[in-house]
Design a protein around this motif. Structure first.
Motif, PDB file in Angstrom:
ATOM      1  N   THR A   1      -3.374  16.571  -1.556  1.00 44.68           N
ATOM      2  CA  THR A   1      -3.418  16.785   0.009  1.00 44.68           C
ATOM      3  C   THR A   1      -3.814  15.432   0.416  1.00 44.68           C
ATOM      4  O   THR A   1      -4.158  14.532  -0.255  1.00 44.68           O
ATOM      5  CB  THR A   1      -4.521  17.758   0.391  1.00 44.68           C
ATOM      6  OG1 THR A   1      -5.914  17.045  -0.330  1.00 44.68           O
ATOM      7  CG2 THR A   1      -4.276  19.074  -0.408  1.00 44.68           C
ATOM      8  N   PRO A   2      -3.414  15.195   1.592  1.00 47.53           N
ATOM      9  CA  PRO A   2      -3.717  13.827   2.250  1.00 47.53           C
ATOM     10  C   PRO A   2      -5.312  13.658   2.159  1.00 47.53           C
ATOM     11  O   PRO A   2      -5.322  12.112   1.768  1.00 47.53           O
ATOM     12  CB  PRO A   2      -3.497  13.968   4.060  1.00 47.53           C
ATOM     13  CG  PRO A   2      -2.344  15.091   3.917  1.00 47.53           C
ATOM     14  CD  PRO A   2      -2.615  16.095   2.712  1.00 47.53           C
ATOM     15  N   PRO A   3      -6.182  14.159   2.290  1.00 46.31           N
ATOM     16  CA  PRO A   3      -7.498  13.922   2.117  1.00 46.31           C
ATOM     17  C   PRO A   3      -7.808  13.230   0.539  1.00 46.31           C
ATOM     18  O   PRO A   3      -8.432  12.451   0.414  1.00 46.31           O
ATOM     19  CB  PRO A   3      -8.545  15.282   2.248  1.00 46.31           C
ATOM     20  CG  PRO A   3      -7.806  15.941   3.279  1.00 46.31           C
ATOM     21  CD  PRO A   3      -6.634  15.736   2.611  1.00 46.31           C
ATOM     22  N   ALA A   4      -7.141  13.982  -0.441  1.00 48.34           N
ATOM     23  CA  ALA A   4      -7.367  13.780  -1.932  1.00 48.34           C
ATOM     24  C   ALA A   4      -6.698  12.442  -2.039  1.00 48.34           C
ATOM     25  O   ALA A   4      -7.204  11.344  -2.761  1.00 48.34           O
ATOM     26  CB  ALA A   4      -6.630  14.735  -2.850  1.00 48.34           C
ATOM     27  N   ILE A   5      -5.357  12.216  -1.465  1.00 47.65           N
ATOM     28  CA  ILE A   5      -4.837  10.871  -1.643  1.00 47.65           C
ATOM     29  C   ILE A   5      -5.468   9.561  -0.909  1.00 47.65           C
ATOM     30  O   ILE A   5      -5.486   8.707  -1.342  1.00 47.65           O
ATOM     31  CB  ILE A   5      -3.265  11.015  -0.872  1.00 47.65           C
ATOM     32  CG1 ILE A   5      -2.714  12.172  -1.677  1.00 47.65           C
ATOM     33  CG2 ILE A   5      -2.775   9.629  -0.795  1.00 47.65           C
ATOM     34  CD1 ILE A   5      -1.230  12.484  -0.975  1.00 47.65           C
ATOM     35  N   ALA A   6      -6.026   9.908   0.125  1.00 49.64           N
ATOM     36  CA  ALA A   6      -6.624   8.905   0.858  1.00 49.64           C
ATOM     37  C   ALA A   6      -8.079   8.605   0.170  1.00 49.64           C
ATOM     38  O   ALA A   6      -8.211   7.436  -0.046  1.00 49.64           O
ATOM     39  CB  ALA A   6      -7.212   9.388   2.303  1.00 49.64           C
TER      40      ALA A   6
ATOM     41  N   LEU B   1       0.812  -1.320  -0.071  1.00 48.14           N
ATOM     42  CA  LEU B   1       0.055   0.051   0.135  1.00 48.14           C
ATOM     43  C   LEU B   1       0.850   1.412  -0.140  1.00 48.14           C
ATOM     44  O   LEU B   1       0.429   2.331  -0.732  1.00 48.14           O
ATOM     45  CB  LEU B   1      -0.814   0.079   1.192  1.00 48.14           C
ATOM     46  CG  LEU B   1      -1.881   1.210   1.402  1.00 48.14           C
ATOM     47  CD1 LEU B   1      -2.674   1.312   0.296  1.00 48.14           C
ATOM     48  CD2 LEU B   1      -2.583   1.298   2.688  1.00 48.14           C
ATOM     49  N   VAL B   2       1.883   1.200   0.787  1.00 47.83           N
ATOM     50  CA  VAL B   2       2.973   2.444   0.911  1.00 47.83           C
ATOM     51  C   VAL B   2       3.443   2.514  -0.736  1.00 47.83           C
ATOM     52  O   VAL B   2       3.445   3.944  -1.020  1.00 47.83           O
ATOM     53  CB  VAL B   2       3.922   2.137   1.920  1.00 47.83           C
ATOM     54  CG1 VAL B   2       5.074   3.037   1.654  1.00 47.83           C
ATOM     55  CG2 VAL B   2       3.461   2.271   3.310  1.00 47.83           C
ATOM     56  N   LEU B   3       3.731   1.617  -1.294  1.00 48.03           N
ATOM     57  CA  LEU B   3       4.599   1.723  -2.247  1.00 48.03           C
ATOM     58  C   LEU B   3       3.471   2.301  -3.643  1.00 48.03           C
ATOM     59  O   LEU B   3       3.933   3.219  -4.290  1.00 48.03           O
ATOM     60  CB  LEU B   3       4.848   0.479  -3.053  1.00 48.03           C
ATOM     61  CG  LEU B   3       6.378  -0.227  -2.083  1.00 48.03           C
ATOM     62  CD1 LEU B   3       6.617  -1.410  -2.552  1.00 48.03           C
ATOM     63  CD2 LEU B   3       7.573   1.022  -2.217  1.00 48.03           C
TER      64      LEU B   3
ATOM     65  N   SER C   1      -7.106   9.123   8.638  1.00 50.64           N
ATOM     66  CA  SER C   1      -6.371   8.690   9.875  1.00 50.64           C
ATOM     67  C   SER C   1      -5.472   7.244   9.430  1.00 50.64           C
ATOM     68  O   SER C   1      -4.580   7.203   9.921  1.00 50.64           O
ATOM     69  CB  SER C   1      -7.327   8.425  10.474  1.00 50.64           C
ATOM     70  OG  SER C   1      -8.128   7.622  10.556  1.00 50.64           O
ATOM     71  N   TYR C   2      -6.123   6.501   8.484  1.00 53.03           N
ATOM     72  CA  TYR C   2      -5.341   5.258   8.270  1.00 53.03           C
ATOM     73  C   TYR C   2      -4.094   5.578   7.297  1.00 53.03           C
ATOM     74  O   TYR C   2      -3.041   4.977   7.537  1.00 53.03           O
ATOM     75  CB  TYR C   2      -6.248   4.395   7.534  1.00 53.03           C
ATOM     76  CG  TYR C   2      -5.665   3.144   7.220  1.00 53.03           C
ATOM     77  CD1 TYR C   2      -5.242   2.273   8.199  1.00 53.03           C
ATOM     78  CD2 TYR C   2      -5.276   2.569   5.915  1.00 53.03           C
ATOM     79  CE1 TYR C   2      -4.630   0.920   8.240  1.00 53.03           C
ATOM     80  CE2 TYR C   2      -4.596   1.378   5.717  1.00 53.03           C
ATOM     81  CZ  TYR C   2      -4.210   0.712   6.659  1.00 53.03           C
ATOM     82  OH  TYR C   2      -3.661  -0.445   6.494  1.00 53.03           O
ATOM     83  N   LEU C   3      -4.541   6.449   6.512  1.00 54.04           N
ATOM     84  CA  LEU C   3      -3.138   6.919   5.704  1.00 54.04           C
ATOM     85  C   LEU C   3      -2.152   7.485   6.519  1.00 54.04           C
ATOM     86  O   LEU C   3      -1.017   7.279   6.387  1.00 54.04           O
ATOM     87  CB  LEU C   3      -3.561   8.152   4.666  1.00 54.04           C
ATOM     88  CG  LEU C   3      -2.575   9.060   3.888  1.00 54.04           C
ATOM     89  CD1 LEU C   3      -1.872   7.934   2.974  1.00 54.04           C
ATOM     90  CD2 LEU C   3      -3.323  10.098   3.123  1.00 54.04           C
ATOM     91  N   HIS C   4      -2.411   8.493   7.686  1.00 54.78           N
ATOM     92  CA  HIS C   4      -1.449   8.911   8.423  1.00 54.78           C
ATOM     93  C   HIS C   4      -0.496   7.610   9.147  1.00 54.78           C
ATOM     94  O   HIS C   4       0.538   7.552   9.463  1.00 54.78           O
ATOM     95  CB  HIS C   4      -1.757  10.124   9.362  1.00 54.78           C
ATOM     96  CG  HIS C   4      -2.313  11.252   8.668  1.00 54.78           C
ATOM     97  ND1 HIS C   4      -1.281  11.958   7.979  1.00 54.78           N
ATOM     98  CD2 HIS C   4      -3.445  11.948   8.496  1.00 54.78           C
ATOM     99  CE1 HIS C   4      -1.927  13.029   7.635  1.00 54.78           C
ATOM    100  NE2 HIS C   4      -3.121  13.192   7.988  1.00 54.78           N
ATOM    101  N   ARG C   5      -1.335   6.852   9.670  1.00 54.48           N
ATOM    102  CA  ARG C   5      -0.856   5.584  10.247  1.00 54.48           C
ATOM    103  C   ARG C   5      -0.003   4.671   9.410  1.00 54.48           C
ATOM    104  O   ARG C   5       1.238   4.325   9.874  1.00 54.48           O
ATOM    105  CB  ARG C   5      -1.959   4.673  10.844  1.00 54.48           C
ATOM    106  CG  ARG C   5      -2.608   5.258  11.960  1.00 54.48           C
ATOM    107  CD  ARG C   5      -3.352   4.073  12.967  1.00 54.48           C
ATOM    108  NE  ARG C   5      -4.460   3.480  11.993  1.00 54.48           N
ATOM    109  CZ  ARG C   5      -5.493   3.946  11.807  1.00 54.48           C
ATOM    110  NH1 ARG C   5      -6.011   4.922  12.234  1.00 54.48           N
ATOM    111  NH2 ARG C   5      -6.506   3.068  11.348  1.00 54.48           N
TER     112      ARG C   5
END
Length: 329
Positions: A233-238, A215-217, A246-250
């Motif tokens: 942005t993080p929301p767009a990526i998630a 998933l990271v890759l 929150s899972y993206l940040h974890r």
């Protein structure tokens, strides 16, 4: 996905080795010659850009080249380079280790360390190389240090899978689309990680979780593909990966870096690369900065200086003077 081709036959015979060395300096990282190549040096080199990674193939006359500590200080793209000899081989010295490798004896080098490389073969040497960013690579640096210059067999097991992938990747380039780049890069990173972990004898408790790593890759490949998008942005990526913010940040916590910091690092690295590119010398710095997600020149200058310890203009001026052929090596 971008392919570049260099052919020595397009250059006067007396200038061929220097032209080949300078081309590698622009597309891979600066190398210094030993000075024992005569006139008529021949090479054909092809380079594929897959997001933040590069895969290149070359057929080249035997040569002795080196990357000194001074060259490392002048320019370091921060990559691990896997070399796959196909015809001929090489003698390599790095990190106080020396090794001799023959056909399909893969080995890995670190762009942040000096290296001495002697290409061996008659009448020519054929190699495939893969450069992958150290930033965000799944295996920690101390593990990778153990692998430098070691023989990684390319005819068996995971090594055979990787060498087969690289052979096919460099053989049939005409059928690729630009959108294939991130997916091919993800496959390359997975195979490299599997090969290195295998030779490090890392057990399941110490190696990164395969599902999380995949998933990271995938996310990192997506980010590299969209670095120029101001809405990255993080929301767009998630949302693009059907996961929560929150899972993206974890997920990124396991990499020891925040999502926003990783994006910033990648954008800075691309801007720095473009500022060092002689073909973009006439492009204003603020245009390059804006292209890579820094619309405010003052913000870019401050961020660049904090990251690299030098203002963007000074960096570009320094690199332009260092690209001139050294008077002595």
């Amino acid at each position: 996905m971008i392919e570049k081709v260099f052919r020595s036959d397009d250059v006067p015979s007396t200038d061929r080795f220097d032209a080949w060395r300078k081309r590698l300096g622009r597309d891979v990282f600066p190398l210094g010659p030993r000075g024992d190549q005569g006139d008529g040096f021949r090479s054909e080199t092809r380079l594929l850009r897959l997001g933040g990674s590069r895969v290149w193939s070359t057929v080249v006359d035997p040569a002795t080249i080196r990357r000194t500590a001074e060259l490392v200080r002048q320019s370091d793209p921060g990559v691990y380079t896997l070399i796959l000899p196909l015809i001929g081989g090489n003698e390599v010295a790095q990190a106080d280790r020396e090794a001799v490798h023959g056909p399909f004896d893969m080995h890995v080098l670190d762009s942040s360390r000096p290296v001495h490389l002697r290409l061996l073969g008659s009448p020519s040497v054929s190699l495939i190389g893969a450069d992958v960013p150290k930033s965000g690579f799944p295996l920690p640096a101390p593990w990778m240090d153990q692998l430098l210059t070691q023989r990684l067999p390319g005819r068996e097991g995971v090594g055979a899978l990787l060498s087969g992938f690289l052979l096919q990747l460099t053989h049939d380039t005409a059928s690729y689309r630009s959108s294939d780049g991130p997916r091919l890069e993800a496959a390359l990173l997975e195979l490299l990680t599997a090969l290195f972990a295998h030779h490090l004898d890392a057990d399941d408790s110490s190696a990164p979780n395969s599902a999380r790593r995949a998933l990271v890759l995938e996310i990192q490949a997506f980010i590299r593909q969209h670095l120029q998008d101001p809405q990255l942005t993080p929301p767009a990526i998630a949302a693009a990966h059907h996961i929560s913010v929150s899972y993206l940040h974890r997920v990124f916590q396991g990499e020891g870096i925040t999502v926003s910091s990783w994006i910033r690092e990648q954008r800075l690295a691309n801007a720095r690369r473009d500022m060092a590119d002689p073909t973009l010398r006439s492009t204003p710095i603020h245009v390059i900065a804006s292209r890579w997600g820094f619309p405010r020149a003052a913000d870019f200058s401050r961020t660049f200086r904090n990251a690299y310890g030098i203002p963007p203009k000074d960096y570009r001026d320094h690199v332009s003077t260092q690209l001139a052929p050294p008077s002595a090596l």
